[in-house]
Design a protein around this motif. Structure first.
Motif, PDB file in Angstrom:
ATOM      1  N   LEU A 150      -3.443   7.089  16.279  1.00 44.86           N
ATOM      2  CA  LEU A 150      -4.309   6.932  15.119  1.00 44.86           C
ATOM      3  C   LEU A 150      -5.214   5.732  15.281  1.00 44.86           C
ATOM      4  CD1 LEU A 150      -1.631   7.420  12.312  1.00 44.86           C
ATOM      5  CD2 LEU A 150      -3.270   9.113  13.093  1.00 44.86           C
ATOM      6  N   TYR A 200       0.051   5.189   1.289  1.00 41.34           N
ATOM      7  CA  TYR A 200      -0.870   6.142   1.891  1.00 41.34           C
ATOM      8  C   TYR A 200      -0.243   7.530   1.826  1.00 41.34           C
ATOM      9  CZ  TYR A 200      -4.002   2.670   4.049  1.00 41.34           C
ATOM     10  OH  TYR A 200      -4.914   1.671   4.268  1.00 41.34           O
ATOM     11  N   ASP A 221      -5.104  -9.101  18.157  1.00 42.05           N
ATOM     12  CA  ASP A 221      -3.647  -8.995  18.195  1.00 42.05           C
ATOM     13  C   ASP A 221      -3.290  -7.756  18.998  1.00 42.05           C
ATOM     14  OD1 ASP A 221      -0.916  -8.681  17.746  1.00 42.05           O
ATOM     15  OD2 ASP A 221      -1.035  -9.109  15.614  1.00 42.05           O
ATOM     16  N   TYR A 227      -8.322  -0.752  14.502  1.00 42.21           N
ATOM     17  CA  TYR A 227      -6.888  -0.757  14.773  1.00 42.21           C
ATOM     18  C   TYR A 227      -6.488   0.524  15.487  1.00 42.21           C
ATOM     19  CZ  TYR A 227      -7.219  -4.084  10.956  1.00 42.21           C
ATOM     20  OH  TYR A 227      -7.589  -5.126  10.164  1.00 42.21           O
ATOM     21  N   LEU A 242      -7.204   0.049   5.114  1.00 40.71           N
ATOM     22  CA  LEU A 242      -7.610   0.638   6.385  1.00 40.71           C
ATOM     23  C   LEU A 242      -8.044   2.074   6.149  1.00 40.71           C
ATOM     24  CD1 LEU A 242      -4.828  -0.562   8.862  1.00 40.71           C
ATOM     25  CD2 LEU A 242      -6.852  -1.759   8.051  1.00 40.71           C
ATOM     26  N   PHE A 243      -9.087   2.484   6.875  1.00 41.56           N
ATOM     27  CA  PHE A 243      -9.588   3.847   6.818  1.00 41.56           C
ATOM     28  C   PHE A 243      -9.219   4.514   8.142  1.00 41.56           C
ATOM     29  CE2 PHE A 243     -12.152   3.521   2.981  1.00 41.56           C
ATOM     30  CZ  PHE A 243     -12.274   2.155   2.839  1.00 41.56           C
ATOM     31  N   PHE A 244      -8.460   5.603   8.050  1.00 38.66           N
ATOM     32  CA  PHE A 244      -7.905   6.227   9.245  1.00 38.66           C
ATOM     33  C   PHE A 244      -8.698   7.452   9.673  1.00 38.66           C
ATOM     34  CE2 PHE A 244      -3.904   4.188  10.285  1.00 38.66           C
ATOM     35  CZ  PHE A 244      -3.666   3.425   9.159  1.00 38.66           C
ATOM     36  N   GLY A 245      -8.710   7.691  10.989  1.00 36.94           N
ATOM     37  CA  GLY A 245      -9.171   8.958  11.529  1.00 36.94           C
ATOM     38  C   GLY A 245      -8.043   9.975  11.498  1.00 36.94           C
ATOM     39  N   PHE A 259       2.055  -0.055  14.867  1.00 37.48           N
ATOM     40  CA  PHE A 259       0.895  -0.837  15.273  1.00 37.48           C
ATOM     41  C   PHE A 259       0.860  -1.044  16.791  1.00 37.48           C
ATOM     42  CE2 PHE A 259      -2.352  -3.978  15.194  1.00 37.48           C
ATOM     43  CZ  PHE A 259      -1.947  -5.023  16.021  1.00 37.48           C
ATOM     44  N   GLY A 284     -13.290  -5.898   7.234  1.00 37.13           N
ATOM     45  CA  GLY A 284     -12.921  -7.160   7.860  1.00 37.13           C
ATOM     46  C   GLY A 284     -13.727  -8.345   7.418  1.00 37.13           C
ATOM     47  N   TYR A 319      -2.940   2.696  16.126  1.00 44.83           N
ATOM     48  CA  TYR A 319      -1.535   2.911  15.795  1.00 44.83           C
ATOM     49  C   TYR A 319      -1.043   4.125  16.571  1.00 44.83           C
ATOM     50  CZ  TYR A 319      -1.538  -0.244  11.726  1.00 44.83           C
ATOM     51  OH  TYR A 319      -1.599  -1.341  10.905  1.00 44.83           O
ATOM     52  N   GLY A 329      -5.950  12.863   8.235  1.00 48.51           N
ATOM     53  CA  GLY A 329      -5.680  11.451   8.422  1.00 48.51           C
ATOM     54  C   GLY A 329      -5.002  10.842   7.207  1.00 48.51           C
ATOM     55  N   LEU A 330      -4.512   9.644   7.372  1.00 47.54           N
ATOM     56  CA  LEU A 330      -3.895   8.906   6.269  1.00 47.54           C
ATOM     57  C   LEU A 330      -4.954   8.520   5.250  1.00 47.54           C
ATOM     58  CD1 LEU A 330      -1.775   6.865   8.663  1.00 47.54           C
ATOM     59  CD2 LEU A 330      -0.760   7.827   6.616  1.00 47.54           C
ATOM     60  N   GLN A 331      -4.615   8.697   3.985  1.00 37.24           N
ATOM     61  CA  GLN A 331      -5.559   8.420   2.900  1.00 37.24           C
ATOM     62  C   GLN A 331      -4.907   7.443   1.929  1.00 37.24           C
ATOM     63  OE1 GLN A 331      -6.540  11.988   0.748  1.00 37.24           O
ATOM     64  NE2 GLN A 331      -7.745  10.946  -0.808  1.00 37.24           N
ATOM     65  N   TYR A 352      -5.239  -4.594  17.509  1.00 34.17           N
ATOM     66  CA  TYR A 352      -6.233  -4.832  16.471  1.00 34.17           C
ATOM     67  C   TYR A 352      -7.401  -5.599  17.087  1.00 34.17           C
ATOM     68  CZ  TYR A 352      -7.924  -8.102  12.760  1.00 34.17           C
ATOM     69  OH  TYR A 352      -8.662  -8.901  11.930  1.00 34.17           O
ATOM     70  N   PHE A 365       0.834  -1.196   0.000  1.00 30.78           N
ATOM     71  CA  PHE A 365       0.000   0.000   0.000  1.00 30.78           C
ATOM     72  C   PHE A 365       0.869   1.247   0.000  1.00 30.78           C
ATOM     73  CE2 PHE A 365      -3.820  -2.304   1.338  1.00 30.78           C
ATOM     74  CZ  PHE A 365      -3.261  -3.434   1.905  1.00 30.78           C
ATOM     75  N   SER A 402     -11.728  -1.206   9.244  1.00 37.96           N
ATOM     76  CA  SER A 402     -11.907  -1.852   7.943  1.00 37.96           C
ATOM     77  C   SER A 402     -13.097  -2.789   8.036  1.00 37.96           C
ATOM     78  CB  SER A 402     -10.650  -2.613   7.516  1.00 37.96           C
ATOM     79  OG  SER A 402     -10.490  -3.775   8.292  1.00 37.96           O
ATOM     80  N   ASN A 459      -5.565  -7.853   8.686  1.00 33.72           N
ATOM     81  CA  ASN A 459      -5.325  -6.552   8.070  1.00 33.72           C
ATOM     82  C   ASN A 459      -4.232  -5.719   8.705  1.00 33.72           C
ATOM     83  OD1 ASN A 459      -7.354  -7.095   6.328  1.00 33.72           O
ATOM     84  ND2 ASN A 459      -8.645  -5.381   6.890  1.00 33.72           N
ATOM     85  N   MET A 460      -3.502  -6.255   9.653  1.00 31.76           N
ATOM     86  CA  MET A 460      -2.515  -5.426  10.322  1.00 31.76           C
ATOM     87  C   MET A 460      -1.442  -5.016   9.323  1.00 31.76           C
ATOM     88  SD  MET A 460       0.648  -5.152  11.947  1.00 31.76           S
ATOM     89  CE  MET A 460       1.285  -6.663  12.653  1.00 31.76           C
ATOM     90  N   LEU A 461      -1.229  -3.719   9.179  1.00 36.80           N
ATOM     91  CA  LEU A 461      -0.240  -3.188   8.255  1.00 36.80           C
ATOM     92  C   LEU A 461       1.006  -2.734   9.011  1.00 36.80           C
ATOM     93  CD1 LEU A 461      -2.376  -0.988   5.824  1.00 36.80           C
ATOM     94  CD2 LEU A 461      -1.828  -3.423   5.693  1.00 36.80           C
ATOM     95  N   PHE A 498       4.112  -0.124   8.558  1.00 35.20           N
ATOM     96  CA  PHE A 498       4.412   1.076   7.793  1.00 35.20           C
ATOM     97  C   PHE A 498       5.905   1.368   7.774  1.00 35.20           C
ATOM     98  CE2 PHE A 498       0.365   3.132   6.796  1.00 35.20           C
ATOM     99  CZ  PHE A 498      -0.509   2.410   7.579  1.00 35.20           C
TER     100      PHE A 498
END
Lengths: 113, 116
Positions: free
Chosen positions: B91, A36, B56, B33, B105-108, B45, B97, B35, A43-45, B48, A34, B95, A99-101, A103
Motif C-alpha cells: 500500500l 479506517y 524513516d 508512505y 493518510l490517503f491510500f491507494g 509500516f 505533510g 505499507y 483502498g483504506l478510507q 516514509y 484514527f 499526505s 505522520n507514520m501510523l 495499525f
C-alpha cells in the motif's frame, strides 16, 4: 513505541443492531487516533480521527468513536448497522510529530439481514 | 491526480526475481508512505518520505527492500531476490505533510504481489 490492539478479528451483527468495534492503544506520547475502513478491492478510507479537543468524534456514514485516555481506548460505534457497513475496519495510532501510523490487525464486520 | 495511484495492481513473479512497484501520490502532497499488508493482518509500516528523502525507513524488513522518490513525487518500491514470504499487498499513502499535522493518510488501492 506505539501499538494498537483490536479485540475481535471478526464481528457479526444483524442489520439495524448496534455496531461496536473495540480498539485499545499504547503510546508514550498523547496520541492521534484514527479509524479506517477497507471495502473489498478498495483502498483504506478514513472514517474518523481524534487529534485534540472533543473526545467524542463523529465520522462518515453515522460512525462515531470516543477517546478515553484512562482506558487507552478508542472504540468505534454505530447505532444501527446497514448491510453496506460490511467491510474491514482498522484502528490506527500516530505520533504528534510526523505522520507514520501504526495499525491494528483489523476487524471484519459482517452484517446479517 | 485525484487520488493515490499504484501500479501494477497485480504482479505475479517467481522466487528470486526483481520487482518494482510504483506509487503516484496526490498532487502537492509532500509526504509519501509505503505499507505492506499480509493476508488477515493490518498494514505494516515500511518507509516514509518527506520530499525526496527517506525520513524513516525503519520498517523495511531487510536490505532486499529499497524505495526511492527522486523528484519528490512518484515513488518506486524495489524488491530484489523476491521470496515467497514477500507475497502481500503493498500500500502507498500520501499526505500534505504541511502546517499543523492532522495525521490523515490517503491510500491507494495497493499492488498485490504474489511470489511463486
Amino acid at each position: 513505541a506505539q501499538s494498537v490492539t483490536q479485540l475481535g478479528s471478526h464481528v457479526s451483527v444483524s442489520e439495524g443492531a448496534l455496531v461496536l468495534l473495540r480498539c485499545n492503544y499504547s503510546s508514550s506520547v498523547p496520541p492521534y487516533l484514527f479509524w479506517y475502513v477497507q471495502y473489498p478491492n478498495q483502498g483504506l478510507q478514513l472514517l474518523l480521527k481524534y487529534t485534540t479537543g472533543a473526545t467524542l468524534v463523529k465520522g462518515i456514514n453515522g460512525f462515531e468513536a470516543e477517546f478515553k485516555k484512562s482506558e487507552t481506548s478508542f472504540h468505534l460505534t454505530k447505532p444501527s448497522a446497514h448491510m453496506s457497513d460490511a467491510a474491514e475496519y482498522f484502528c490506527a495510532v500516530g505520533p504528534r510529530a510526523g505522520n507514520m501510523l501504526t495499525f491494528g490487525g483489523g476487524t471484519r464486520l459482517m452484517v446479517k439481514p | 491526480g485525484a487520488g493515490v495511484s499504484q501500479t501494477p495492481s497485480n504482479k505475479v513473479t517467481e522466487k528470486g526475481k526483481y520487482v518494482e512497484l510504483r506509487c503516484d501520490p496526490i498532487s502537492g502532497h509532500t509526504a509519501l508512505y509505503w505499507y505492506r499488508q499480509s493476508l488477515g493482518q493490518g498494514p505494516e509500516f515500511l518507509i516514509y518520505f518527506q520530499g525526496t528523502g527517506a525520513a524513516d525507513d525503519s520498517g523495511l524488513p531487510n536490505d532486499r527492500f529499497f524505495a526511492v522518490r527522486p523528484e519528490g513525487s512518484v515513488s518506486t518500491l524495489k524488491i530484489q531476490r523476491t521470496e515467497r514470504g514477500d507475497s502481500a499487498v503493498y500500500l502507498c499513502a500520501s499526505s500534505s505533510g504541511t502546517g499543523r499535522n492532522t495525521g490523515e493518510l490517503f491510500f491507494g488501492e495497493g499492488s498485490r504481489l504474489t511470489v511463486l
